[in-house]
Design a protein around this motif. Sequence first.
Motif, PDB file in Angstrom:
ATOM      1  N   THR A 131       8.667  62.164  57.392  1.00 36.36           N
ATOM      2  CA  THR A 131       8.181  63.536  57.184  1.00 36.36           C
ATOM      3  C   THR A 131       6.666  63.588  57.288  1.00 36.36           C
ATOM      4  N   SER A 132       6.035  62.417  57.365  1.00 32.98           N
ATOM      5  CA  SER A 132       4.576  62.328  57.458  1.00 32.98           C
ATOM      6  C   SER A 132       4.189  61.170  58.367  1.00 32.98           C
ATOM      7  N   LEU A 133       2.969  61.256  58.940  1.00 33.04           N
ATOM      8  CA  LEU A 133       2.482  60.203  59.835  1.00 33.04           C
ATOM      9  C   LEU A 133       1.270  59.482  59.245  1.00 33.04           C
ATOM     10  N   SER A 134       1.105  59.558  57.950  1.00 35.02           N
ATOM     11  CA  SER A 134      -0.040  58.928  57.292  1.00 35.02           C
ATOM     12  C   SER A 134      -0.036  57.411  57.456  1.00 35.02           C
ATOM     13  N   CYS A 135       1.136  56.831  57.729  1.00 32.39           N
ATOM     14  CA  CYS A 135       1.244  55.379  57.859  1.00 32.39           C
ATOM     15  C   CYS A 135       0.655  54.854  59.159  1.00 32.39           C
ATOM     16  N   LEU A 136       0.283  55.745  60.080  1.00 33.69           N
ATOM     17  CA  LEU A 136      -0.178  55.309  61.399  1.00 33.69           C
ATOM     18  C   LEU A 136      -1.698  55.339  61.566  1.00 33.69           C
ATOM     19  N   GLY A 137      -2.421  55.635  60.529  1.00 34.38           N
ATOM     20  CA  GLY A 137      -3.862  55.817  60.631  1.00 34.38           C
ATOM     21  C   GLY A 137      -4.632  54.627  61.167  1.00 34.38           C
ATOM     22  N   ASP A 138      -4.145  53.407  60.945  1.00 34.38           N
ATOM     23  CA  ASP A 138      -4.875  52.205  61.362  1.00 34.38           C
ATOM     24  C   ASP A 138      -4.405  51.623  62.697  1.00 34.38           C
ATOM     25  N   PHE A 139      -3.452  52.237  63.323  1.00 37.13           N
ATOM     26  CA  PHE A 139      -2.899  51.694  64.582  1.00 37.13           C
ATOM     27  C   PHE A 139      -3.615  52.354  65.780  1.00 37.13           C
ATOM     28  N   LYS A 140      -4.860  51.958  65.969  1.00 36.21           N
ATOM     29  CA  LYS A 140      -5.716  52.630  66.940  1.00 36.21           C
ATOM     30  C   LYS A 140      -5.478  52.187  68.380  1.00 36.21           C
ATOM     31  N   ASN A 141      -4.768  51.097  68.560  1.00 33.89           N
ATOM     32  CA  ASN A 141      -4.521  50.613  69.922  1.00 33.89           C
ATOM     33  C   ASN A 141      -3.125  50.974  70.441  1.00 33.89           C
ATOM     34  N   LEU A 142      -2.443  51.807  69.722  1.00 30.65           N
ATOM     35  CA  LEU A 142      -1.115  52.234  70.178  1.00 30.65           C
ATOM     36  C   LEU A 142      -1.223  52.961  71.513  1.00 30.65           C
ATOM     37  N   GLU A 143      -0.372  52.570  72.420  1.00 30.04           N
ATOM     38  CA  GLU A 143      -0.283  53.249  73.718  1.00 30.04           C
ATOM     39  C   GLU A 143       1.065  53.951  73.902  1.00 30.04           C
ATOM     40  N   ARG A 144       2.068  53.441  73.187  1.00 35.69           N
ATOM     41  CA  ARG A 144       3.415  54.028  73.288  1.00 35.69           C
ATOM     42  C   ARG A 144       3.975  54.194  71.884  1.00 35.69           C
ATOM     43  N   LEU A 145       4.518  55.394  71.615  1.00 37.98           N
ATOM     44  CA  LEU A 145       5.019  55.688  70.276  1.00 37.98           C
ATOM     45  C   LEU A 145       6.241  56.593  70.360  1.00 37.98           C
ATOM     46  N   ASP A 146       7.333  56.131  69.764  1.00 35.40           N
ATOM     47  CA  ASP A 146       8.583  56.904  69.741  1.00 35.40           C
ATOM     48  C   ASP A 146       8.843  57.358  68.312  1.00 35.40           C
ATOM     49  N   LEU A 147       8.746  58.667  68.076  1.00 35.96           N
ATOM     50  CA  LEU A 147       8.973  59.258  66.749  1.00 35.96           C
ATOM     51  C   LEU A 147      10.161  60.211  66.762  1.00 35.96           C
ATOM     52  N   SER A 148      11.052  60.032  67.711  1.00 39.27           N
ATOM     53  CA  SER A 148      12.190  60.951  67.848  1.00 39.27           C
ATOM     54  C   SER A 148      13.197  60.780  66.725  1.00 39.27           C
ATOM     55  N   PHE A 149      13.972  61.850  66.488  1.00 42.05           N
ATOM     56  CA  PHE A 149      15.039  61.857  65.472  1.00 42.05           C
ATOM     57  C   PHE A 149      14.492  61.574  64.069  1.00 42.05           C
ATOM     58  N   ASN A 150      13.490  62.355  63.695  1.00 49.31           N
ATOM     59  CA  ASN A 150      12.966  62.301  62.332  1.00 49.31           C
ATOM     60  C   ASN A 150      12.932  63.710  61.759  1.00 49.31           C
TER      61      ASN A 150
END
Length: 460
Positions: A32-51
């Motif tokens: 329900t939140s994306l606060s856990c991703l704040g430090d992942f600055k090199n992400l190029e691909r992210l799948d957040l489907s079905f949430n």
Amino acid sequence: MTQLSKEDILKNNNTHDPNSITALSLNHKALTSLSCLGDFKNLERLDLSFNSLTSLKGLESCFNLKWLSVQKNKLQNLKGIEALTNLTVLNAGTNKLKSIDEVKNLVKLRALILNDNEIASISGLDPLKDLNTLVLSRNPIRKMGNSLAKLKSIAKVSLSNCQLEAIDPSIKACTELEQLRLAHNDIKTIPAELAYNKKLQILDLGNNVISKWSDLEVLSSLHNLKNFNLLGNPIAEKVKLLKKIKKLVPDLQIFNAKRMDQLNRTQTDKKNGDAAFNAVDDSNLLKKKSKADGQTFMNSDAVPENTKYMDSEEHFGKIEVNKSRELAKGGDCVDATSNKFEKRNVDQMKKKHRMSEARQARGRELVAGLDDARNEMKQQKKRKEKHAEKEVEIQDADKGTEKISKRKARKADIDVIDDNETPFAELFIDDAQENMKSNEGKGKGDKVPGNIDSLSALVT
């Protein structure tokens, strides 16, 4: 349920450094939140489907993202992605989006998938000069307007199951357009401006209200058209439609979800079937006529009452003997004129009987010949189908692909038009899963490159 934390993500990826992770699959995590991703600055691909996401705030720090899927969440807007200017692919299908204004900053975007939302108008796309694929199916969009006029690179557009009433003439500006899917709308005419879309290969206008022959004339300018669908339109009920289409687009491969060679075979089989039916009818008529003739002979005054059947010349001879005996018993004197008259009647009956048998024989030969022709046609059809199947296998082997099943091969040939965005969504998900797997087990310093080239099948 406990929310996913940064530590959980690092543990699942066997690393302590968030900068070492370039790809993450976090679908079906009840987020329900994306606060856990704040430090992942090199992400190029992210799948957040079905949430259960209602906002994308928290993604701002992931400014290197190139590939993002947030489909099947509860998003009402796309606020939070404005800073993701490196995005090339965005899938936000099946949410509750009402507008797409936030995408105007994503100038590198090449594929935008927004099907199954609540978007009523198309706007903010003009800056997306590299946009190749646009999917807006199943949105309450009534007008296209000139929203696509400045998309010079657009090649694939899907606006099926919307509420479109017309194809805007500005479509002519999309000179690179290859696929246009507009099924299940209220489109009444095909604009003449479509003739400018010379590269068009797939045109799906199924389940609209197109009814005029004149609307089809523009097809003669689409020399690259391979797949065309008109099923569910009033014009699709016209008998001469296939003949008209073959004349306008002689190189068409698929029409109304069927291969043209299959349609040609069906048409030929129908003609042969009609000919066979008529021939059998003729044969039955011969039989009936023959039977009627025989019945006439039986009821003729020239045949004695005690004669109940006549099916050979021998029976005709018996008629004469019986008549002679009866005459002898009665003591009647039959003069020469009477005998001559009776003999002539018998000769006429013999002649008619022989003609009837000849007609029946011709009828039987005709029916037998038709049966042989039907069997030969079936054998030829089987041989052609077998040959076509072998060609598919040979082509697959030459390309170095894996051998696929015949069922899938047929589905690929027919190219089911706009089957819930199968050409787009499945590629999108499968490519993500493959890259997520390749990232598992990577330690510090090992980066998985964001291989956007692997999306070429989707966005080029």
